[in-house]
Design a protein around this motif. Structure first.
Motif, short mmCIF file in Angstrom:
data_model
loop_
_atom_site.label_atom_id
_atom_site.label_comp_id
_atom_site.label_asym_id
_atom_site.label_seq_id
_atom_site.Cartn_x
_atom_site.Cartn_y
_atom_site.Cartn_z
N MET A 114 -22.27 -16.84 109.53
CA MET A 114 -22.75 -18.18 109.17
C MET A 114 -23.94 -18.10 108.22
SD MET A 114 -22.79 -20.00 112.92
CE MET A 114 -21.45 -19.75 114.08
N GLU A 115 -24.88 -17.20 108.55
CA GLU A 115 -26.07 -17.07 107.73
C GLU A 115 -25.74 -16.50 106.35
OE1 GLU A 115 -30.26 -17.43 107.04
OE2 GLU A 115 -28.81 -18.36 108.43
N ALA A 116 -24.82 -15.55 106.30
CA ALA A 116 -24.43 -14.97 105.02
C ALA A 116 -23.80 -16.03 104.12
CB ALA A 116 -23.46 -13.81 105.26
N PHE A 117 -22.97 -16.86 104.68
CA PHE A 117 -22.33 -17.93 103.91
C PHE A 117 -23.38 -18.93 103.42
CE2 PHE A 117 -20.30 -22.18 103.84
CZ PHE A 117 -19.43 -21.97 102.79
N ASP A 118 -24.30 -19.27 104.32
CA ASP A 118 -25.34 -20.23 103.97
C ASP A 118 -26.24 -19.72 102.84
OD1 ASP A 118 -26.76 -22.78 104.60
OD2 ASP A 118 -28.39 -21.42 105.14
N LYS A 119 -26.50 -18.41 102.85
CA LYS A 119 -27.40 -17.82 101.85
C LYS A 119 -26.64 -17.26 100.65
CE LYS A 119 -31.29 -18.50 104.04
NZ LYS A 119 -30.78 -19.26 105.20
N LYS A 120 -25.34 -17.56 100.60
CA LYS A 120 -24.48 -17.17 99.46
C LYS A 120 -24.42 -15.65 99.26
CE LYS A 120 -24.92 -21.54 96.97
NZ LYS A 120 -25.43 -22.25 98.16
N ILE A 121 -24.43 -14.93 100.38
CA ILE A 121 -24.21 -13.48 100.34
C ILE A 121 -22.71 -13.24 100.35
CG2 ILE A 121 -24.53 -11.31 101.61
CD1 ILE A 121 -27.07 -12.57 102.82
N GLN A 122 -22.24 -12.46 99.43
CA GLN A 122 -20.80 -12.22 99.34
C GLN A 122 -20.34 -11.26 100.44
OE1 GLN A 122 -20.56 -10.96 95.11
NE2 GLN A 122 -19.36 -12.80 94.78
N VAL A 123 -19.41 -11.73 101.25
CA VAL A 123 -18.83 -10.94 102.33
C VAL A 123 -17.36 -10.71 102.00
CG1 VAL A 123 -18.27 -10.92 104.80
CG2 VAL A 123 -20.43 -11.92 104.04
N PRO A 124 -16.88 -9.47 102.00
CA PRO A 124 -17.57 -8.23 102.34
C PRO A 124 -18.10 -7.45 101.13
CG PRO A 124 -15.24 -7.81 102.23
CD PRO A 124 -15.42 -9.27 101.87
N GLN A 125 -18.05 -8.05 99.94
CA GLN A 125 -18.43 -7.30 98.74
C GLN A 125 -19.87 -6.79 98.80
OE1 GLN A 125 -17.03 -10.26 98.81
NE2 GLN A 125 -15.13 -10.23 97.60
N GLN A 126 -20.79 -7.64 99.24
CA GLN A 126 -22.18 -7.22 99.37
C GLN A 126 -22.52 -6.76 100.78
OE1 GLN A 126 -23.63 -11.11 97.51
NE2 GLN A 126 -25.23 -9.70 96.83
N LEU A 127 -21.90 -7.38 101.77
CA LEU A 127 -22.23 -7.08 103.17
C LEU A 127 -20.99 -7.18 104.04
CD1 LEU A 127 -24.55 -6.55 105.24
CD2 LEU A 127 -24.66 -9.04 105.55
N SER A 128 -20.66 -6.07 104.71
CA SER A 128 -19.56 -6.05 105.67
C SER A 128 -20.11 -6.27 107.08
CB SER A 128 -18.83 -4.71 105.62
OG SER A 128 -18.14 -4.55 104.41
N ILE A 129 -19.38 -7.04 107.89
CA ILE A 129 -19.82 -7.35 109.26
C ILE A 129 -18.66 -7.09 110.22
CG2 ILE A 129 -20.71 -9.12 110.83
CD1 ILE A 129 -21.93 -10.50 108.37
#
Length: 342
Positions: A262-277
């Motif tokens: 949720m936070e990654a989407f809100d902060k426009k962090i690209q998942v999973p290109q920048q951050l895998s969870i």
């Protein structure tokens, strides 16, 4: 491996060790204030040494069996624990048993109190989560004559009946999956880390895999909270700013992992290109989150529940059956929150 004893520690055993009469022991366990302090200390010392638990309903059983069973888990708030309990209850109740449920909130001292209280009512079988308990808890269970199924974790030799997973191996394979999918710097997000023993086991496997590849890791222990989603989200950006280059996170539960998504989407962090969870537990909603479905570790909880209930029933009906060790395995389920490892 230790064999289950069907010979419970008796009141007479306590009396012999304390060098008092059985009637004095009986009086002490019912009305301790009516026994002298000196004698009471002797009796309590004998009780502690033998792991004796007073049977409140022994007079009701003259060769018959108990119609109750019990399950003791760290949490019923965790949806996977509650799901497993529900399935066990459904199976044993169909066979004519009543299931008692206790939750100790990851406190081994509270677990010990619950075990003592439950044993006083002579359950037919107890299923208890995990391999780590206070020594006095183990002694009570081993000397009670009550069959015990260790669920959720296959490890140790306190009880010959075990159904669950090797959590150290789970952690190792989770890290291996993320490394093979391209992650170079990984974090382990958890909560109440000092209390959650199985999360610690997964962390040990996780760090072992990273060490084998010479990779760095970060541990984020989320403070105890009633709102894990809010607490998890607030820590994601702080961690990313502090730990530059972090590109993968393995979480000790899907609740934490969902919050990070949720936070990654809100902060426009690209998942999973920048951050895998990667989550743990494969909660029912994890496959349907949007815009990113959550990759997770599935523990085969339904099979664990079925095998545990089956073993409980078999042990209650057959005194010669010692139980067995059943590894139900696990599966890493790749979804949108992680890259594929190829």
């Amino acid at each position: 491996m230790r064999q289950r004893s069907r010979q419970a520690v008796k009141l007479d055993d306590v009396a012999n060790l304390a060098n008092v009469s059985p009637s004095t022991v009986s009086l002490f366990v019912r009305y301790p204030e009516k026994v002298s302090v000196k004698t009471g200390k002797k009796i309590q010392a004998a009780i502690d040494e033998l792991g004796y638990v007073h049977n409140k309903i022994a007079s009701q059983f003259t060769g018959g069996r108990s119609s109750s069973m019990a399950v003791i888990v760290p949490s019923i708030a965790n949806i996977i624990f509650s799901r497993v309990i529900q399935q066990i209850e459904r199976t044993v109740s169909a066979a004519g048993y009543q299931l008692s449920i206790a939750s100790h909130d990851h406190s081994l001292d509270k677990e010990e109190e619950q075990v003592r209280a439950i044993l006083q009512w002579s359950p037919a079988v107890i299923a208890i989560a995990g391999a780590d308990h206070n020594p006095s808890t183990v002694k009570m269970l081993q000397n009670s004559g009550t069959p015990v199924v260790q669920m959720w974790q296959i490890e140790g030799d306190h009880f010959p009946a075990q159904v669950g997973n090797d959590h150290t191996h789970v952690g190792f394979q989770a890290a291996q999956f993320m490394i093979e999918s391209g992650c170079k710097k990984l974090a382990y997000f958890t909560t109440r880390f000092n209390e959650d023993i199985r999360a610690q086991k997964r962390y040990q496997g996780f760090t072992a895999a990273l060490a084998a590849h010479g990779l760095q890791h970060v541990v984020v222990d989320i403070p105890r909270t009633d709102n894990i989603y809010q607490a998890s989200r607030s820590l994601l950006m702080k961690t990313l700013v502090k730990e530059r280059g972090l590109d993968g996170i393995f979480c000790s539960s899907d609740a934490i992992a969902s919050a990070l998504l949720m936070e990654a989407f809100d902060k426009k962090i690209q998942v999973p290109q920048q951050l895998s969870i990667l989550g743990f537990g494969d909660f029912p909603a994890s496959a349907f989150l949007a815009p990113y479905s959550l990759s997770s570790v599935n523990l085969n909880a339904d099979n664990m529940a079925a095998k545990t209930a089956e073993m409980m029933l078999k042990m209650s009906e057959n005194e010669t059956y010692q139980g067995e060790i059943i590894d139900v395995g696990f599966e890493i389920i790749p979804r949108n929150s992680t890259n594929l490892p190829f």
